[in-house]
Write a protein that holds these residues in place. Structure first.
Motif, mmCIF file in Angstrom:
data_model
loop_
_atom_site.group_PDB
_atom_site.id
_atom_site.type_symbol
_atom_site.label_atom_id
_atom_site.label_comp_id
_atom_site.label_asym_id
_atom_site.label_seq_id
_atom_site.Cartn_x
_atom_site.Cartn_y
_atom_site.Cartn_z
ATOM 1 N N GLN A 1 -18.018 2.162 -3.015
ATOM 2 C CA GLN A 1 -17.407 1.077 -2.784
ATOM 3 C C GLN A 1 -15.510 1.652 -2.576
ATOM 4 N N PHE A 2 -15.125 1.679 -1.718
ATOM 5 C CA PHE A 2 -13.507 2.663 -1.098
ATOM 6 C C PHE A 2 -12.671 2.529 -2.328
ATOM 7 N N GLY A 3 -12.534 1.269 -3.501
ATOM 8 C CA GLY A 3 -10.991 1.229 -4.421
ATOM 9 C C GLY A 3 -11.564 1.845 -5.293
ATOM 10 N N ASP A 4 -10.518 2.454 -5.287
ATOM 11 C CA ASP A 4 -10.523 3.343 -6.989
ATOM 12 C C ASP A 4 -9.942 2.523 -7.805
ATOM 13 N N PRO A 5 -10.543 2.357 -9.229
ATOM 14 C CA PRO A 5 -10.165 1.145 -9.999
ATOM 15 C C PRO A 5 -8.936 2.249 -11.092
ATOM 16 N N ALA A 6 -9.409 3.895 -11.167
ATOM 17 C CA ALA A 6 -7.774 4.339 -11.796
ATOM 18 C C ALA A 6 -6.396 3.400 -10.866
ATOM 19 N N LYS A 7 -6.314 3.635 -9.730
ATOM 20 C CA LYS A 7 -5.185 4.033 -8.722
ATOM 21 C C LYS A 7 -4.953 2.072 -8.479
ATOM 22 N N GLY A 8 -6.180 1.140 -8.482
ATOM 23 C CA GLY A 8 -6.331 -0.201 -8.815
ATOM 24 C C GLY A 8 -5.178 0.045 -9.930
ATOM 25 N N ALA A 9 -5.813 0.509 -11.819
ATOM 26 C CA ALA A 9 -5.051 -0.063 -12.678
ATOM 27 C C ALA A 9 -3.864 1.116 -13.261
ATOM 28 N N ALA A 10 -3.427 1.221 -12.436
ATOM 29 C CA ALA A 10 -2.095 1.927 -12.705
ATOM 30 C C ALA A 10 -0.986 1.138 -11.233
ATOM 31 N N LEU A 11 -1.640 0.879 -10.577
ATOM 32 C CA LEU A 11 -0.873 -0.839 -9.817
ATOM 33 C C LEU A 11 -0.107 -1.585 -10.725
ATOM 34 N N ILE A 12 -1.340 -2.244 -11.623
ATOM 35 C CA ILE A 12 -0.897 -3.347 -12.383
ATOM 36 C C ILE A 12 -0.161 -2.835 -13.053
ATOM 37 N N TYR A 13 -0.226 -2.149 -13.496
ATOM 38 C CA TYR A 13 0.212 -1.118 -14.777
ATOM 39 C C TYR A 13 1.949 -1.509 -14.299
ATOM 40 N N GLU A 14 2.175 -1.138 -13.112
ATOM 41 C CA GLU A 14 3.184 -0.545 -12.970
ATOM 42 C C GLU A 14 4.227 -1.483 -13.060
ATOM 43 N N VAL A 15 3.551 -3.179 -12.102
ATOM 44 C CA VAL A 15 3.800 -4.247 -11.358
ATOM 45 C C VAL A 15 3.934 -4.874 -12.832
ATOM 46 N N THR A 16 2.375 -4.955 -13.764
ATOM 47 C CA THR A 16 3.537 -5.950 -14.966
ATOM 48 C C THR A 16 4.188 -5.401 -15.707
ATOM 49 N N CYS A 17 4.547 -4.089 -15.397
ATOM 50 C CA CYS A 17 6.155 -3.310 -15.965
ATOM 51 C C CYS A 17 7.666 -4.116 -15.634
ATOM 52 N N GLN A 18 7.258 -4.816 -14.239
ATOM 53 C CA GLN A 18 8.929 -5.276 -13.415
ATOM 54 C C GLN A 18 9.112 -6.432 -14.141
ATOM 55 N N ASP A 19 10.741 -6.340 -14.040
ATOM 56 C CA ASP A 19 11.404 -8.028 -14.835
ATOM 57 C C ASP A 19 10.055 -9.155 -14.407
ATOM 58 N N LYS A 20 10.120 -9.411 -13.329
ATOM 59 C CA LYS A 20 9.621 -10.346 -13.027
ATOM 60 C C LYS A 20 8.249 -10.103 -12.135
ATOM 61 N N LEU A 21 7.319 -10.930 -11.972
ATOM 62 C CA LEU A 21 5.600 -10.492 -11.950
ATOM 63 C C LEU A 21 5.830 -11.286 -10.771
ATOM 64 N N PRO A 22 5.157 -11.137 -9.493
ATOM 65 C CA PRO A 22 4.813 -11.878 -8.330
ATOM 66 C C PRO A 22 4.105 -12.613 -8.807
ATOM 67 N N ALA A 23 3.909 -14.418 -7.869
ATOM 68 C CA ALA A 23 2.247 -14.992 -8.115
ATOM 69 C C ALA A 23 1.337 -14.543 -8.155
ATOM 70 N N HIS A 24 0.639 -14.050 -6.906
ATOM 71 C CA HIS A 24 -0.288 -13.168 -6.918
ATOM 72 C C HIS A 24 -0.193 -11.316 -7.126
ATOM 73 N N LEU A 25 -0.528 -10.930 -6.231
ATOM 74 C CA LEU A 25 -0.857 -9.300 -6.435
ATOM 75 C C LEU A 25 -2.139 -8.891 -6.013
ATOM 76 N N ALA A 26 -2.479 -8.939 -4.244
ATOM 77 C CA ALA A 26 -3.600 -8.278 -3.795
ATOM 78 C C ALA A 26 -3.738 -6.938 -4.461
ATOM 79 N N LEU A 27 -5.293 -6.326 -4.325
ATOM 80 C CA LEU A 27 -4.784 -5.371 -5.093
ATOM 81 C C LEU A 27 -6.451 -4.357 -3.917
ATOM 82 N N GLY A 28 -6.220 -3.501 -3.245
ATOM 83 C CA GLY A 28 -6.907 -2.786 -2.439
ATOM 84 C C GLY A 28 -6.039 -3.237 -0.232
ATOM 85 N N ARG A 29 -7.037 -2.045 -0.132
ATOM 86 C CA ARG A 29 -6.396 -2.393 1.208
ATOM 87 C C ARG A 29 -7.757 -3.518 2.399
#
Length: 279
Positions: free
Chosen positions: A218-246
């Motif tokens: 699979q072409f998705g990199d789990p470390a990069k995906g997790a880094a984005l989840i962490y970045e988004v979660t650290c924001q003040d407001k969460l999106p309802a949905h987060l599409a992860l991966g191209r």
């Protein structure tokens, strides 16, 4: 120092999310059915608590949450990551196989969330991150039961984002595409025991062929995906949905366009089904 509580964190995306949170300076409660399987680099950190948790066992959930609160004083971020897959045409899947899947993917998530929410309510804040799937945004042939379980996760997350808002608690569902983890291994992905030859060559069985070919390519990199989840979660407001991966982003655009076309084709007649005396 925020405290993260991550289920199913012994490998894959859950493990990478735990590592991202630790690298960000946060405390992490890493849960797994076998805590001895957790990597040494995490178990040796003072900011990590590794604890046994089978999310299908209520007593495990209560014990793990209590241990987290005792160690770190609370839980700021819950990551509902524990889950597995199931491949097979709907006609091939037994009740036992479907119920086992839902016990983990849906009811396990519900019970963990139900146990953590009072901790967050008392604190007056919290974030809940549910790891769904692109298959929970767009149904996948050959994985109807898995899709159904992840559609349930998305519905729960959307409802919680409004239901828990008055308590300062946010909810987000992450919908990953394909990432290079062990998810397609037999340890995480089950195949319907009963195979019906009539489905050979159709999309339902082509899905099984794809899992064999795609495993660990699979072409998705789990470390990069997790880094984005962490970045988004650290924001003040969460999106309802987060599409992860191209692939997830591309397919969600396709699904949204399809929904818009379906709505436009029938919205006038659909709206006209109201009673004539309706206000």
């Amino acid at each position: 120092m925020p405290t993260w509580f991550v289920t199913g964190a012994s490998r894959g995306l859950g493990l990478q999310i735990a590592r991202a949170a630790l690298a960000g300076g946060d405390a992490v409660v890493i849960t797994a059915r076998d805590p001895d399987s957790l990597p040494d680099d995490l178990r040796q950190s003072e900011r990590v608590l590794g604890t046994a948790l089978d999310v299908t066992r209520d007593e495990d959930i209560a014990r793990a949450v209590e241990a987290a609160v005792d160690r770190f004083g609370g839980i700021d971020v819950l990551v509902n990551n524990a889950g597995r897959g199931l491949i097979g045409a709907l006609e091939e899947i037994t009740d036992a196989e479907a119920r086992s899947l839902f016990d983990l993917n849906v009811f396990g998530l519900i019970n963990v969330t139900r146990t953590v929410v009072p901790v967050m309510r008392e604190a007056g804040h919290g974030k809940i991150v549910h790891i769904g799937s692109q298959s929970g945004f767009e149904g996948t042939p050959g994985a109807s039961m898995y899709s159904a379980s992840k559609f349930a996760v998305a519905g729960i997350s959307e409802s919680l984002s409004v239901e828990l808002g008055p308590f300062g608690i946010q909810s987000m569902v992450v919908e990953p595409g394909v990432f290079r983890t062990d998810f397609l291994d037999s340890s995480s992905l089950s195949t319907a025991a009963h195979r019906i030859p009539a489905y050979d060559g159709t999309p339902a069985h082509q899905a099984l062929d794809w899992t064999i070919q795609a495993n660990h390519t699979q072409f998705g990199d789990p470390a990069k995906g997790a880094a984005l989840i962490y970045e988004v979660t650290c924001q003040d407001k969460l999106p309802a949905h987060l599409a992860l991966g191209r692939d997830a982003v591309e397919r969600q655009h396709v699904k949204i366009a399809q929904l818009q076309d379906d709505l436009a084709a029938w919205q006038e007649k659909s709206s006209a089904t109201a009673r004539d005396d309706a206000v």
